[in-house]
Design a protein around this motif. Structure first.
Motif, PDB file in Angstrom:
ATOM      1  N   PRO A 150       0.812  -1.233   0.000  1.00  0.00           N
ATOM      2  CA  PRO A 150       0.000   0.000   0.000  1.00  0.00           C
ATOM      3  C   PRO A 150       0.842   1.278   0.000  1.00  0.00           C
ATOM      4  N   LEU A 151       2.066   1.205   0.447  1.00  0.00           N
ATOM      5  CA  LEU A 151       2.924   2.390   0.511  1.00  0.00           C
ATOM      6  C   LEU A 151       3.631   2.662  -0.808  1.00  0.00           C
ATOM      7  N   LEU A 152       4.104   1.613  -1.457  1.00  0.00           N
ATOM      8  CA  LEU A 152       4.944   1.776  -2.647  1.00  0.00           C
ATOM      9  C   LEU A 152       4.240   1.448  -3.949  1.00  0.00           C
ATOM     10  N   LYS A 153       3.044   0.869  -3.872  1.00  0.00           N
ATOM     11  CA  LYS A 153       2.307   0.457  -5.066  1.00  0.00           C
ATOM     12  C   LYS A 153       3.178  -0.516  -5.891  1.00  0.00           C
ATOM     13  N   TRP A 154       3.355  -0.251  -7.185  1.00  0.00           N
ATOM     14  CA  TRP A 154       4.130  -1.183  -8.016  1.00  0.00           C
ATOM     15  C   TRP A 154       5.609  -1.189  -7.670  1.00  0.00           C
ATOM     16  N   ALA A 155       6.084  -0.148  -7.017  1.00  0.00           N
ATOM     17  CA  ALA A 155       7.485  -0.133  -6.573  1.00  0.00           C
ATOM     18  C   ALA A 155       7.727  -1.156  -5.471  1.00  0.00           C
ATOM     19  N   ALA A 156       6.651  -1.745  -4.942  1.00  0.00           N
ATOM     20  CA  ALA A 156       6.806  -2.811  -3.950  1.00  0.00           C
ATOM     21  C   ALA A 156       7.483  -4.038  -4.562  1.00  0.00           C
ATOM     22  N   VAL A 157       7.399  -4.198  -5.886  1.00  0.00           N
ATOM     23  CA  VAL A 157       8.038  -5.355  -6.526  1.00  0.00           C
ATOM     24  C   VAL A 157       9.568  -5.245  -6.441  1.00  0.00           C
ATOM     25  N   PRO A 158      10.179  -4.128  -6.888  1.00  0.00           N
ATOM     26  CA  PRO A 158      11.635  -4.026  -6.689  1.00  0.00           C
ATOM     27  C   PRO A 158      12.029  -4.008  -5.216  1.00  0.00           C
ATOM     28  N   PHE A 159      11.154  -3.450  -4.354  1.00  0.00           N
ATOM     29  CA  PHE A 159      11.442  -3.498  -2.915  1.00  0.00           C
ATOM     30  C   PHE A 159      11.514  -4.949  -2.440  1.00  0.00           C
ATOM     31  N   ALA A 160      10.538  -5.762  -2.847  1.00  0.00           N
ATOM     32  CA  ALA A 160      10.519  -7.169  -2.438  1.00  0.00           C
ATOM     33  C   ALA A 160      11.737  -7.910  -2.982  1.00  0.00           C
ATOM     34  N   PHE A 161      12.130  -7.592  -4.213  1.00  0.00           N
ATOM     35  CA  PHE A 161      13.308  -8.238  -4.801  1.00  0.00           C
ATOM     36  C   PHE A 161      14.561  -7.875  -4.014  1.00  0.00           C
ATOM     37  N   ALA A 162      14.729  -6.586  -3.732  1.00  0.00           N
ATOM     38  CA  ALA A 162      15.902  -6.140  -2.966  1.00  0.00           C
ATOM     39  C   ALA A 162      15.895  -6.742  -1.563  1.00  0.00           C
ATOM     40  N   LEU A 163      14.715  -6.827  -0.950  1.00  0.00           N
ATOM     41  CA  LEU A 163      14.593  -7.417   0.381  1.00  0.00           C
ATOM     42  C   LEU A 163      14.975  -8.889   0.351  1.00  0.00           C
ATOM     43  N   TYR A 164      14.523  -9.596  -0.673  1.00  0.00           N
ATOM     44  CA  TYR A 164      14.840 -11.019  -0.816  1.00  0.00           C
ATOM     45  C   TYR A 164      16.350 -11.235  -0.926  1.00  0.00           C
ATOM     46  N   VAL A 165      16.993 -10.418  -1.735  1.00  0.00           N
ATOM     47  CA  VAL A 165      18.443 -10.524  -1.887  1.00  0.00           C
ATOM     48  C   VAL A 165      19.150 -10.182  -0.577  1.00  0.00           C
ATOM     49  N   ALA A 166      18.706  -9.099   0.079  1.00  0.00           N
ATOM     50  CA  ALA A 166      19.352  -8.659   1.324  1.00  0.00           C
ATOM     51  C   ALA A 166      19.204  -9.703   2.428  1.00  0.00           C
ATOM     52  N   LEU A 167      18.009 -10.266   2.585  1.00  0.00           N
ATOM     53  CA  LEU A 167      17.782 -11.271   3.626  1.00  0.00           C
ATOM     54  C   LEU A 167      18.585 -12.540   3.347  1.00  0.00           C
ATOM     55  N   SER A 168      18.629 -12.941   2.089  1.00  0.00           N
ATOM     56  CA  SER A 168      19.378 -14.151   1.725  1.00  0.00           C
ATOM     57  C   SER A 168      20.864 -13.977   1.986  1.00  0.00           C
ATOM     58  N   LEU A 169      21.424 -12.839   1.554  1.00  0.00           N
ATOM     59  CA  LEU A 169      22.849 -12.603   1.753  1.00  0.00           C
ATOM     60  C   LEU A 169      23.175 -12.371   3.219  1.00  0.00           C
ATOM     61  N   GLY A 170      22.259 -11.690   3.924  1.00  0.00           N
ATOM     62  CA  GLY A 170      22.469 -11.477   5.354  1.00  0.00           C
ATOM     63  C   GLY A 170      22.533 -12.790   6.104  1.00  0.00           C
ATOM     64  N   LYS A 171      21.632 -13.709   5.767  1.00  0.00           N
ATOM     65  CA  LYS A 171      21.653 -15.026   6.414  1.00  0.00           C
ATOM     66  C   LYS A 171      22.925 -15.788   6.067  1.00  0.00           C
ATOM     67  N   HIS A 172      23.336 -15.682   4.810  1.00  0.00           N
ATOM     68  CA  HIS A 172      24.521 -16.440   4.371  1.00  0.00           C
ATOM     69  C   HIS A 172      25.787 -15.951   5.065  1.00  0.00           C
ATOM     70  N   PHE A 173      25.945 -14.629   5.183  1.00  0.00           N
ATOM     71  CA  PHE A 173      27.192 -14.085   5.715  1.00  0.00           C
ATOM     72  C   PHE A 173      27.195 -13.932   7.238  1.00  0.00           C
ATOM     73  N   PHE A 174      26.028 -13.743   7.837  1.00  0.00           N
ATOM     74  CA  PHE A 174      25.993 -13.445   9.269  1.00  0.00           C
ATOM     75  C   PHE A 174      25.323 -14.533  10.116  1.00  0.00           C
ATOM     76  N   SER A 175      24.530 -15.402   9.468  1.00  0.00           N
ATOM     77  CA  SER A 175      23.850 -16.431  10.251  1.00  0.00           C
ATOM     78  C   SER A 175      23.746 -17.710   9.440  1.00  0.00           C
ATOM     79  N   PRO A 176      24.861 -18.308   9.072  1.00  0.00           N
ATOM     80  CA  PRO A 176      24.817 -19.513   8.250  1.00  0.00           C
ATOM     81  C   PRO A 176      24.160 -20.665   9.010  1.00  0.00           C
ATOM     82  N   GLY A 177      23.473 -21.493   8.264  1.00  0.00           N
ATOM     83  CA  GLY A 177      22.790 -22.630   8.880  1.00  0.00           C
ATOM     84  C   GLY A 177      21.566 -22.989   8.072  1.00  0.00           C
ATOM     85  N   PRO A 178      20.922 -24.091   8.379  1.00  0.00           N
ATOM     86  CA  PRO A 178      19.757 -24.527   7.617  1.00  0.00           C
ATOM     87  C   PRO A 178      18.595 -23.567   7.795  1.00  0.00           C
ATOM     88  N   GLU A 179      17.797 -23.419   6.733  1.00  0.00           N
ATOM     89  CA  GLU A 179      16.597 -22.563   6.771  1.00  0.00           C
ATOM     90  C   GLU A 179      15.488 -23.232   5.993  1.00  0.00           C
TER      91      GLU A 179
END
Length: 256
Positions: free
Chosen positions: A227-256
């Protein structure tokens, strides 16, 4: 019923091929800036192509789900799914980027002298998508998570660009008409698809918070962004997905 997953996969391919027809029949984007407002005319066929890519993504989700529920997963279904995905989420988005690059160059002095090579760079996207999908079919590590960003995620991101241009969501429209931004996006997306970094899967095996906290966090923040970003929520979600994945890989490795 055994052929239902393959029928859904072919429906994905049909939508992707039809999206290509609309993109190829579409005139270019028309952009203008009067000093106060930035206006972009998005041709209707491009919007129809975007809708078709979205419908294809639904078929792509349900073909795998149907195969698992019916217990008819097969090497042929796996290969067919990749062949469909390279058209729908590789070639069609690549052509959208081609149109965007062409439009961006038309806003510059000497636009008529721009070489085809300058805009053909957009077609690297389907090439890297094909490589990523071929590797996925052979890589036995990608059962619990992905190695490289999944091709459908990249395809849906690019498919959101015409809608962001149409509505100037979050003020991003001017940025998508800059050549260097488009080149940077193409390079980044190609790299993310073929890199050897792990990215979490959104498939839920159980509903517990402990096992799925990353997935739940991603879904919650994405829903709040819509509701805040409208269609810009798609690139936001993509960037969030990449950030969360890399954050887990580099700072909290383990099964997910």
């Amino acid at each position: 019923m055994k052929q239902l997953p393959n029928i859904l996969t072919l429906a994905n391919l049909f939508c992707g091929a039809l999206a290509l027809v609309f993109i190829l029949q579409s005139p270019g984007f028309i952009a203008s800036y009067n000093g106060e407002d930035y206006m972009i005319t998005v041709p209707p066929p491009i919007c129809q192509a975007v809708v078709l890519i979205g419908i294809a993504a639904v078929f792509d989700f349900f073909d795998g789900l149907a195969a698992r529920l019916l217990k008819v997963q097969s090497p042929m279904g796996r290969e067919l799914d990749s062949l469909a995905d390279v058209v729908t989420f590789g070639v069609a988005p690549g052509m959208i980027l081609y149109q965007l690059l062409r439009s961006a160059y038309m806003m510059q002095p000497g636009a008529m002298e721009v070489s085809l090579v300058n805009v053909a760079v957009a077609l690297l996207l389907p090439c890297f998508a094909a490589y990523r999908l071929a590797r996925f079919n052979l890589d036995e590590r990608q059962t619990q998570h992905f190695i490289g960003v999944p091709t459908p995620a990249v395809g849906l991101l690019v498919a959101s660009f015409p809608l962001i241009l149409l509505y100037n969501s979050a003020g991003l429209a001017p940025w998508l008409q800059r050549v260097w931004v488009l080149y940077a996006l193409i390079a980044l997306l190609c790299f993310l698809m073929v890199c050897n970094l792990p990215f979490f899967s959104l498939k839920l095996k159980r509903l517990s918070w402990k096992e799925n906290r990353l997935r739940y966090l991603f879904l919650l923040l994405t829903l709040l962004a819509i509701p805040l970003l409208k269609w810009a929520a798609v690139p936001f979600a993509f960037a969030l997905y990449v950030a969360l994945s890399l954050g887990k890989h580099f700072f909290s490795p383990g099964p997910e």
